[in-house]
Structures are given as structure tokens and as C-alpha cells.
Design an enzyme around this catalytic site. Sequence first.
Site, PDB file in Angstrom:
ATOM      1  N   ARG A  58      39.060  48.424  41.129  1.00 24.57           N
ATOM      2  CA  ARG A  58      39.138  48.905  39.737  1.00 24.57           C
ATOM      3  C   ARG A  58      38.538  47.821  38.842  1.00 24.57           C
ATOM      4  O   ARG A  58      39.090  46.725  38.763  1.00 24.57           O
ATOM      5  CB  ARG A  58      40.600  49.178  39.399  1.00 24.57           C
ATOM      6  CG  ARG A  58      40.840  49.763  38.029  1.00 24.57           C
ATOM      7  CD  ARG A  58      42.329  50.014  37.808  1.00 24.57           C
ATOM      8  NE  ARG A  58      42.573  50.575  36.495  1.00 24.57           N
ATOM      9  CZ  ARG A  58      42.721  49.847  35.399  1.00 24.57           C
ATOM     10  NH1 ARG A  58      42.660  48.543  35.454  1.00 24.57           N
ATOM     11  NH2 ARG A  58      42.939  50.435  34.238  1.00 24.57           N
ATOM     12  N   LYS A  63      40.904  39.486  35.052  1.00 21.28           N
ATOM     13  CA  LYS A  63      42.316  39.164  34.805  1.00 21.28           C
ATOM     14  C   LYS A  63      42.534  37.673  34.617  1.00 21.28           C
ATOM     15  O   LYS A  63      41.687  36.853  34.974  1.00 21.28           O
ATOM     16  CB  LYS A  63      43.190  39.732  35.935  1.00 21.28           C
ATOM     17  CG  LYS A  63      43.337  41.245  35.803  1.00 21.28           C
ATOM     18  CD  LYS A  63      44.406  41.817  36.682  1.00 21.28           C
ATOM     19  CE  LYS A  63      44.541  43.316  36.370  1.00 21.28           C
ATOM     20  NZ  LYS A  63      45.368  44.030  37.336  1.00 21.28           N
TER      21      LYS A  63
HETATM   22  C1  9MG Z   1      46.182  50.192  34.678  1.00 27.02           C
HETATM   23  N1  9MG Z   1      45.966  48.995  35.475  1.00 27.02           N
HETATM   24  C2  9MG Z   1      45.754  47.727  35.015  1.00 27.02           C
HETATM   25  N2  9MG Z   1      45.620  46.883  36.044  1.00 27.02           N
HETATM   26  C3  9MG Z   1      45.747  47.625  37.174  1.00 27.02           C
HETATM   27  C4  9MG Z   1      45.719  47.329  38.543  1.00 27.02           C
HETATM   28  O1  9MG Z   1      45.582  46.096  38.976  1.00 27.02           O
HETATM   29  N3  9MG Z   1      45.879  48.334  39.419  1.00 27.02           N
HETATM   30  C5  9MG Z   1      46.069  49.608  38.988  1.00 27.02           C
HETATM   31  N4  9MG Z   1      46.223  50.579  39.913  1.00 27.02           N
HETATM   32  N5  9MG Z   1      46.109  49.946  37.688  1.00 27.02           N
HETATM   33  C6  9MG Z   1      45.962  48.964  36.811  1.00 27.02           C
END
Ligand code: 9MG
Length: 267
Positions: free
Chosen positions: A247, A212
Site C-alpha cells: 500500500r 511512514k
Molecule cells: C489506512 N492505513 C494506513 N496505514 C495502513 C497500513 O499500514 N495498512 C493498512 N491495511 N491500512 C492502512
Amino acid sequence: MDLSEPVVMGILNVTPDSFSDGGCFIELEAALAQGRQMVAEGVAIIDIGGESTRPGAEAVSVATELQRVIPLIKLLAQELSVPISIDSSKPEVMRAAVEAGAGMVNDVFALQAPQALETVAELKVPVCLMHMQGEPRTMQMSPYYGNVVQEVADFLNQKVAVCLAAGIEAKNILLDPGFGFGKSLQHNLVLLKNLSQLRELGFPLLVGLSRKRMIAAVLKNAPLEARLQGSVAAALMAVMQGAKIVRVHDVKATVEALSLYRAVNNA
Ligand code: 9MG
């Protein structure tokens, strides 16, 4: 899913415009290969999305999202042993995805779309409720908080109450502070530093930090391909503060980092 130890959720976006893997997995064969690769690398869940949620992203129709994700979910659910999560805020997509074999809903709008709450209550699958200030198209224009940690915690607490009242079982709720969603660099850093406070909410924490902008910003505007080490470090910081699911795009490197964490933790 066993969350006694932290696990990796792999990102698989079937979109032309996601910030990192946009356009890479539009072809079904490429997406299938990526799913198989992530399993070989030790992923515990695969999160499939058909609509970009990056800052500035435009919304897509239900029909487009369904057409992007459903064929892939059907094939991956048949072939793979790991659970599939549907990254969507649309109740029609959530329902079709679960019917196609998905076992979890990941909603960056925390079930605020009409009928989303009722749909997840009926589907009886785990759901991740994420915090976001604003909406993807405009969320990064001027995010503002008095106390970001407290406000994110209050929002999530309130969404948990709404879910429980709608009949969603507590055991099916996961929470996510939403790094990068309506937050400045400073907000993101303060949230990560204080992530352990969100454990007090009493639900497993899922975090998405992978590649990010906050990572890029700390690393002097590193391009996407130079954000691996920063992403793994951030995931590890989250796990050390109690996050149960991270994630990520880079499954192998993150799985290895978590193996080290587990070994040390269990020594
Ligand atoms: C779809 N998506 C993109 N970034 C995310 C994040 O930080 N958390 C979750 N749950 N979904 C995300």
C-alpha cells in the site's frame, strides 16, 4: 484479484488531515485525477479513505466519511478498470462503499467495531484485517510487546478465527501487521525483518510502509518529500519476504521496483 505476483495498492485519502496526502484530494476533480494517474502508473487496487488513521487523529462521523468517499467511489468505479478498496472501520461506510462500487474492505480495526464483522460477512467481499495496538489517538504513546512478531501473529490468527466463524470465506481474507500502528521504531524494524514468519498464517499479506515515520526515523528525520527511496526499499523488502500487496503513495516508483523484482525472480 490475481495475487500470484505482488501488486501495488495506491493510497487515495479524501481527508484534510492524513499524514502525507491530507488536504490534497478533498476536491472531487483532484481526487479523480489522482485515481486516473495511479492507473496510468500501473496500480492494481486503489484504497480510498475518508478518515485519517495517523497517530493522534480524531475520529470523524459516519456522515462526514460517507460524504467524503461515496461520490468519488461511484465515479472511479464507473470509469476505472481497477478494483477499489474502502479504507474504513465503520460498517455503514463499508456497506455504502460496496454499493457504490468498491470491491474490498481495508479495516485497520480488523472488524472489531460493532456490526463490522456481520456486515463484511454479508457483503462477501475481500477484507484486510490489520493489527493495531490501541487506537490512533493514543497508539504511539507507549507501545509495549514481549515479542512483537509473535503477538501480531497471535492477534491476526485470532481475528481470522472470528471471521471464519462469522461466515467470511478464507479466500476473502488478507492480513496486515500494521506498521506504525501502536509500534515503536524497533518494533517496526523487527516486524519487517521477520515478516516472512507471518506467511505461516496462510493468508496473503498486505503491508503499508509508505512514507511512514519509521522510514523518516532511519533516514535522520527525513521530511515527507525525502522518503521515496526509503519507502520503495521497504516495500521491496516486504515483497521479498512474501508480501502480496504493498500500500503506497508513490505508485510509479513502486511499480517499477516490483517489475525488477519479478524479472529477477522469474529469470
Ligand atoms: C489506512 N492505513 C494506513 N496505514 C495502513 C497500513 O499500514 N495498512 C493498512 N491495511 N491500512 C492502512
